[in-house]
Design a protein around this motif. Structure first.
Motif, PDB file in Angstrom:
ATOM      1  N   LYS A   6      -0.193  -6.806   1.469  1.00 31.63           N
ATOM      2  CA  LYS A   6      -0.404  -7.465   0.190  1.00 31.63           C
ATOM      3  C   LYS A   6       0.180  -6.580  -0.901  1.00 31.63           C
ATOM      4  O   LYS A   6      -0.105  -5.392  -0.950  1.00 31.63           O
ATOM      5  CB  LYS A   6      -1.886  -7.706  -0.050  1.00 31.63           C
ATOM      6  N   ILE A   7       0.992  -7.169  -1.747  1.00 33.32           N
ATOM      7  CA  ILE A   7       1.657  -6.411  -2.800  1.00 33.32           C
ATOM      8  C   ILE A   7       1.161  -6.919  -4.154  1.00 33.32           C
ATOM      9  O   ILE A   7       1.081  -8.122  -4.378  1.00 33.32           O
ATOM     10  CB  ILE A   7       3.186  -6.556  -2.691  1.00 33.32           C
ATOM     11  N   ALA A   8       0.846  -5.985  -5.042  1.00 28.25           N
ATOM     12  CA  ALA A   8       0.414  -6.336  -6.390  1.00 28.25           C
ATOM     13  C   ALA A   8       1.338  -5.662  -7.396  1.00 28.25           C
ATOM     14  O   ALA A   8       1.709  -4.505  -7.241  1.00 28.25           O
ATOM     15  CB  ALA A   8      -1.015  -5.878  -6.620  1.00 28.25           C
ATOM     16  N   THR A  22      -2.421  -2.350   3.246  1.00 25.66           N
ATOM     17  CA  THR A  22      -2.184  -2.815   4.605  1.00 25.66           C
ATOM     18  C   THR A  22      -3.507  -2.946   5.333  1.00 25.66           C
ATOM     19  O   THR A  22      -4.358  -2.064   5.258  1.00 25.66           O
ATOM     20  CB  THR A  22      -1.285  -1.818   5.363  1.00 25.66           C
ATOM     21  N   VAL A  23      -3.678  -4.046   6.038  1.00 29.34           N
ATOM     22  CA  VAL A  23      -4.882  -4.280   6.835  1.00 29.34           C
ATOM     23  C   VAL A  23      -4.454  -4.418   8.292  1.00 29.34           C
ATOM     24  O   VAL A  23      -3.693  -5.313   8.637  1.00 29.34           O
ATOM     25  CB  VAL A  23      -5.621  -5.555   6.376  1.00 29.34           C
ATOM     26  N   LEU A  24      -4.933  -3.530   9.145  1.00 27.50           N
ATOM     27  CA  LEU A  24      -4.608  -3.595  10.563  1.00 27.50           C
ATOM     28  C   LEU A  24      -5.768  -4.229  11.303  1.00 27.50           C
ATOM     29  O   LEU A  24      -6.917  -3.828  11.138  1.00 27.50           O
ATOM     30  CB  LEU A  24      -4.334  -2.195  11.116  1.00 27.50           C
ATOM     31  N   GLN A  25      -5.480  -5.220  12.112  1.00 24.01           N
ATOM     32  CA  GLN A  25      -6.507  -5.908  12.871  1.00 24.01           C
ATOM     33  C   GLN A  25      -6.129  -5.899  14.337  1.00 24.01           C
ATOM     34  O   GLN A  25      -4.991  -6.226  14.683  1.00 24.01           O
ATOM     35  CB  GLN A  25      -6.643  -7.363  12.396  1.00 24.01           C
ATOM     36  N   PRO A  26      -7.052  -5.515  15.227  1.00 16.53           N
ATOM     37  CA  PRO A  26      -6.733  -5.514  16.654  1.00 16.53           C
ATOM     38  C   PRO A  26      -6.573  -6.932  17.198  1.00 16.53           C
ATOM     39  O   PRO A  26      -7.141  -7.884  16.661  1.00 16.53           O
ATOM     40  CB  PRO A  26      -7.930  -4.820  17.294  1.00 16.53           C
ATOM     41  N   LYS A  27      -5.804  -7.053  18.243  1.00 18.76           N
ATOM     42  CA  LYS A  27      -5.589  -8.342  18.886  1.00 18.76           C
ATOM     43  C   LYS A  27      -6.885  -8.800  19.557  1.00 18.76           C
ATOM     44  O   LYS A  27      -7.584  -8.005  20.168  1.00 18.76           O
ATOM     45  CB  LYS A  27      -4.489  -8.205  19.931  1.00 18.76           C
ATOM     46  N   LEU A  28      -7.204 -10.092  19.440  1.00 15.66           N
ATOM     47  CA  LEU A  28      -8.399 -10.628  20.082  1.00 15.66           C
ATOM     48  C   LEU A  28      -8.164 -10.758  21.583  1.00 15.66           C
ATOM     49  O   LEU A  28      -7.119 -11.241  22.007  1.00 15.66           O
ATOM     50  CB  LEU A  28      -8.751 -11.994  19.499  1.00 15.66           C
TER      51      LEU A  28
END
Length: 46
Positions: A6-8, A22-28
């Motif tokens: 996300k850029i502001a 940056t938001v890192l989310q593990p694979k389900l």
């Protein structure tokens, strides 16, 4: 792993500031099936 960027852009007087997050989310890995629930009656003392 999924990544979201996300850029502001913020302007203050004549200065432009660019921020990035940056938001890192593990694979389900859920493949369906059932969930075994804990039996609360085992906690009750007789």
């Amino acid at each position: 792993m999924r990544q979201e960027v996300k850029i502001a852009v913020k302007t203050n007087n004549s200065t432009v500031t660019i921020g990035r997050s940056t938001v890192l989310q593990p694979k389900l890995c859920f493949k369906g099936g059932t969930v075994e629930w804990f039996d609360d009656s085992k906690l009750i003392k007789k």
